[in-house]
Design a protein around this motif. Structure first.
Motif, PDB file in Angstrom:
ATOM      1  N   CYS A  92       0.858  -1.183   0.000  1.00 43.01           N
ATOM      2  CA  CYS A  92       0.000   0.000   0.000  1.00 43.01           C
ATOM      3  C   CYS A  92       0.900   1.241   0.000  1.00 43.01           C
ATOM      4  CB  CYS A  92      -0.898  -0.024   1.237  1.00 43.01           C
ATOM      5  SG  CYS A  92      -1.991   1.396   1.365  1.00 43.01           S
ATOM      6  N   VAL A  94       0.541   4.110   1.235  1.00 42.61           N
ATOM      7  CA  VAL A  94       0.458   4.959   2.421  1.00 42.61           C
ATOM      8  C   VAL A  94       1.683   4.720   3.296  1.00 42.61           C
ATOM      9  CG1 VAL A  94      -0.882   5.479   4.494  1.00 42.61           C
ATOM     10  CG2 VAL A  94      -2.058   4.965   2.360  1.00 42.61           C
ATOM     11  N   SER A 106      -7.880  -4.687  -1.609  1.00 38.67           N
ATOM     12  CA  SER A 106      -7.508  -3.381  -2.147  1.00 38.67           C
ATOM     13  C   SER A 106      -8.635  -2.800  -2.999  1.00 38.67           C
ATOM     14  CB  SER A 106      -6.233  -3.498  -2.977  1.00 38.67           C
ATOM     15  OG  SER A 106      -6.453  -4.313  -4.107  1.00 38.67           O
ATOM     16  N   GLN A 114      -5.258   5.841  -7.335  1.00 38.08           N
ATOM     17  CA  GLN A 114      -4.244   5.022  -6.670  1.00 38.08           C
ATOM     18  C   GLN A 114      -4.878   3.729  -6.189  1.00 38.08           C
ATOM     19  OE1 GLN A 114      -1.162   6.758  -3.942  1.00 38.08           O
ATOM     20  NE2 GLN A 114      -2.741   8.339  -3.803  1.00 38.08           N
ATOM     21  N   ILE A 116      -5.026   1.250  -3.292  1.00 42.01           N
ATOM     22  CA  ILE A 116      -4.725   1.335  -1.864  1.00 42.01           C
ATOM     23  C   ILE A 116      -5.436   0.212  -1.113  1.00 42.01           C
ATOM     24  CG2 ILE A 116      -4.206   3.803  -1.669  1.00 42.01           C
ATOM     25  CD1 ILE A 116      -7.161   4.291  -1.241  1.00 42.01           C
ATOM     26  N   HIS A 120      -7.168   2.252   4.162  1.00 38.30           N
ATOM     27  CA  HIS A 120      -6.928   3.648   3.774  1.00 38.30           C
ATOM     28  C   HIS A 120      -7.794   4.057   2.582  1.00 38.30           C
ATOM     29  CE1 HIS A 120      -3.097   2.333   5.738  1.00 38.30           C
ATOM     30  NE2 HIS A 120      -3.436   3.385   6.465  1.00 38.30           N
ATOM     31  N   ARG A 121      -8.987   3.511   2.457  1.00 39.09           N
ATOM     32  CA  ARG A 121      -9.831   3.744   1.287  1.00 39.09           C
ATOM     33  C   ARG A 121     -10.461   5.139   1.256  1.00 39.09           C
ATOM     34  NH1 ARG A 121     -12.501   0.078   4.495  1.00 39.09           N
ATOM     35  NH2 ARG A 121     -14.499   0.736   5.324  1.00 39.09           N
ATOM     36  N   HIS A 126      -5.383   8.577   2.863  1.00 42.06           N
ATOM     37  CA  HIS A 126      -4.232   8.336   1.997  1.00 42.06           C
ATOM     38  C   HIS A 126      -3.856   9.652   1.317  1.00 42.06           C
ATOM     39  CE1 HIS A 126      -7.561   7.757  -0.917  1.00 42.06           C
ATOM     40  NE2 HIS A 126      -6.709   8.181  -1.812  1.00 42.06           N
ATOM     41  N   CYS A 139     -13.883   4.988  -3.302  1.00 38.06           N
ATOM     42  CA  CYS A 139     -13.088   3.830  -3.672  1.00 38.06           C
ATOM     43  C   CYS A 139     -13.921   2.841  -4.489  1.00 38.06           C
ATOM     44  CB  CYS A 139     -12.583   3.142  -2.414  1.00 38.06           C
ATOM     45  SG  CYS A 139     -11.129   2.165  -2.673  1.00 38.06           S
TER      46      CYS A 139
END
Length: 142
Positions: A92, A94, A106, A114, A116, A120-121, A126, A139
């Motif tokens: 990831c 981040v 993910s 990106q 991720i 961290h969605r 992020h 996301c």
């Protein structure tokens, strides 16, 4: 139908129960019913094996450690076997996140595109380059 030839009889002389899916002792190689499947229950003449399994940090594969063999030899054998392959994937993006990205864990951010991890969605978790959207769940899941 005749079921006489299916499965096996328990090797304990006082039991001899026919079992269609018998258990085989790893030490004495005899067949047993569910009641006598453990070494203690069928009075196995061989000592119990004390194996330990550790998880390889490189490939996440289980490695069996045996009591009479040096663990370093077992590790070297596993590492050079060709089965030990480093985990594939990317981490990831981040900072300080150690999650390897897969299709299951993910997503792709709608704002910055990106890939991720799900932790961290949200755009504020992020380094989202285009966080002007007020929609927190920005996301796309695979």
């Amino acid at each position: 139908m005749d079921f006489v030839n299916l499965g096996a009889h328990c090797s304990v002389k006082t039991c001899r129960q026919q079992d269609f899916l018998p258990f085989e002792c790893e030490q004495c190689r005899q067949k047993f019913c569910k009641k006598h499947r453990t070494q203690r229950d069928h009075s196995c003449p061989y000592p119990p094996r004390e194996n330990y399994v550790i998880k390889c940090p490189m490939c996440d594969m289980g490695i069996t450690l045996y009591p009479n063999i040096d663990p370093n030899v077992i590790w070297d054998r596993h590492f050079t076997s060709g089965y030990c392959v480093k985990k594939q994937g990317i981490k990831c993006p981040v900072t300080n996140c150690k999650t390897f990205l897969t299709e299951i864990n993910s997503c792709i951010c709608n704002s910055c595109s990106q890939r991720i991890c799900l932790s961290h969605r949200y755009y504020d978790q992020h380094q989202c380059k285009n966080n002007s959207k007020k929609d927190k769940s920005s996301c796309i899941l695979f």
